[in-house]
Design an enzyme around this catalytic site. Structure first.
Site, PDB file in Angstrom:
ATOM      1  N   ALA A 158      21.663  -1.487 -42.158  1.00  0.00           N
ATOM      2  CA  ALA A 158      21.901  -0.904 -40.837  1.00  0.00           C
ATOM      3  C   ALA A 158      21.119  -1.644 -39.756  1.00  0.00           C
ATOM      4  O   ALA A 158      21.649  -1.940 -38.676  1.00  0.00           O
ATOM      5  CB  ALA A 158      21.520   0.572 -40.847  1.00  0.00           C
ATOM      6  N   TYR A 159      19.871  -1.947 -40.042  1.00  0.00           N
ATOM      7  CA  TYR A 159      19.030  -2.658 -39.073  1.00  0.00           C
ATOM      8  C   TYR A 159      19.583  -4.047 -38.795  1.00  0.00           C
ATOM      9  O   TYR A 159      19.720  -4.456 -37.634  1.00  0.00           O
ATOM     10  CB  TYR A 159      17.606  -2.742 -39.617  1.00  0.00           C
ATOM     11  CG  TYR A 159      16.630  -3.448 -38.705  1.00  0.00           C
ATOM     12  CD1 TYR A 159      16.289  -2.919 -37.477  1.00  0.00           C
ATOM     13  CD2 TYR A 159      16.031  -4.644 -39.109  1.00  0.00           C
ATOM     14  CE1 TYR A 159      15.376  -3.560 -36.648  1.00  0.00           C
ATOM     15  CE2 TYR A 159      15.117  -5.287 -38.295  1.00  0.00           C
ATOM     16  CZ  TYR A 159      14.788  -4.750 -37.063  1.00  0.00           C
ATOM     17  OH  TYR A 159      13.883  -5.396 -36.248  1.00  0.00           O
ATOM     18  N   SER A 160      19.943  -4.787 -39.853  1.00  0.00           N
ATOM     19  CA  SER A 160      20.478  -6.131 -39.668  1.00  0.00           C
ATOM     20  C   SER A 160      21.802  -6.107 -38.912  1.00  0.00           C
ATOM     21  O   SER A 160      22.068  -6.976 -38.076  1.00  0.00           O
ATOM     22  CB  SER A 160      20.674  -6.820 -41.029  1.00  0.00           C
ATOM     23  OG  SER A 160      19.436  -7.034 -41.666  1.00  0.00           O
TER      24      SER A 160
END
Length: 251
Positions: A158-160
């Protein structure tokens, strides 16, 4: 808003979101050392933001702290207006504010995904929109991605994904600002010794990450702030539409 050592005047002016801690705080300090008047943007920790302002003032710089949710277009517009009214304009925007959540894709709470999207994607878009409208000629917008976009580390999905969106936006905006003499670049740090990164990691985990770089250490906020300062300076003005992976060659 809190102010220290701040007065209207000439010279270059920087807005640093996420400026109360970590890479943002170090970038604010570094830009102030280069002579920028600095608006320290912060989300909620007023004491930390005031501390950053006082640190800059103690070194002879000019700074003020402004609270703004980066995903709130009205709050961000007000922050830019404060920079204009207090210091005369905006030359550099460093968008260091961000949010992280680690989880396997299969297990991630979608409410957390929405929160990531709001801060990392919408927030970057809102700040970039104001920067595109207000940066003066010779100016620079510096966004933040992450080297994990290229490393594809499990639990960072999700962060990437949110930071991949930041990279795409950065590249497009650099081209949309043709004729404005404004650069737009993203900095993509590797493992960096901030409170956000170190939270939940023991010494062995940090040592393993440090060993991945040929330089055999993790980065520091000062390492990243030096890259920011270069991109913000006239010396870095020929660098445009790039993602600078400042990670010590971690693989």
């Amino acid at each position: 808003m809190s102010v220290s050592g701040a007065q209207a005047g000439t010279g270059r002016v920087a807005i640093v979101t996420g400026g109360s801690r970590g890479i943002g705080r170090e970038s604010a300090r570094r830009l102030a050392a280069d002579g920028h008047a600095v608006v320290v943007g912060y989300a909620g920790d007023r004491d930390a933001a005031d501390g950053a302002v006082k640190e800059i003032a103690a070194a002879g710089g000019r700074a003020l702290a402004v609270r703004a949710d980066v995903a709130d277009e009205h709050a961000v517009a007000a922050m830019f207006e404060t920079a204009r009214s207090e210091f005369g304009g905006v030359d550099v925007v460093v968008h260091a504010a961000g949010r992280i959540a680690l989880s396997a894709v299969a297990d991630l709470d979608l409410a957390e995904l929405d929160a990531l999207h709001r801060t990392n994607i919408r927030g970057t878009f809102v700040v970039a929109q104001q920067a595109a409208r207000h940066l003066r000629g010779g100016g620079a917008l510096i966004t933040f991605s992450t080297s994990v976009v290229g490393l594809a580390v499990p639990t960072y999905g999700a962060y990437s994904a949110s930071k991949g969106a930041v990279e795409a936006l950065t590249m497009i905006l650099a081209r949309e600002l043709r004729g404005r003499d404004v650069t737009v670049n993203a900095v993509a740090p590797g493992p960096t010794a901030t409170d956000l990164f170190l939270d939940g990691k023991d010494e062995d985990a940090v040592a393993r990450l440090a060993a991945q770089s040929p330089l055999e250490r993790i980065g520091t906020p000062a390492d990243i702030a030096e890259v920011v300062a270069f991109l913000a300076s006239p010396a870095g003005h020929w660098v445009n539409g790039q993602v600078v992976r400042a990670n010590g060659a971690i693989v």
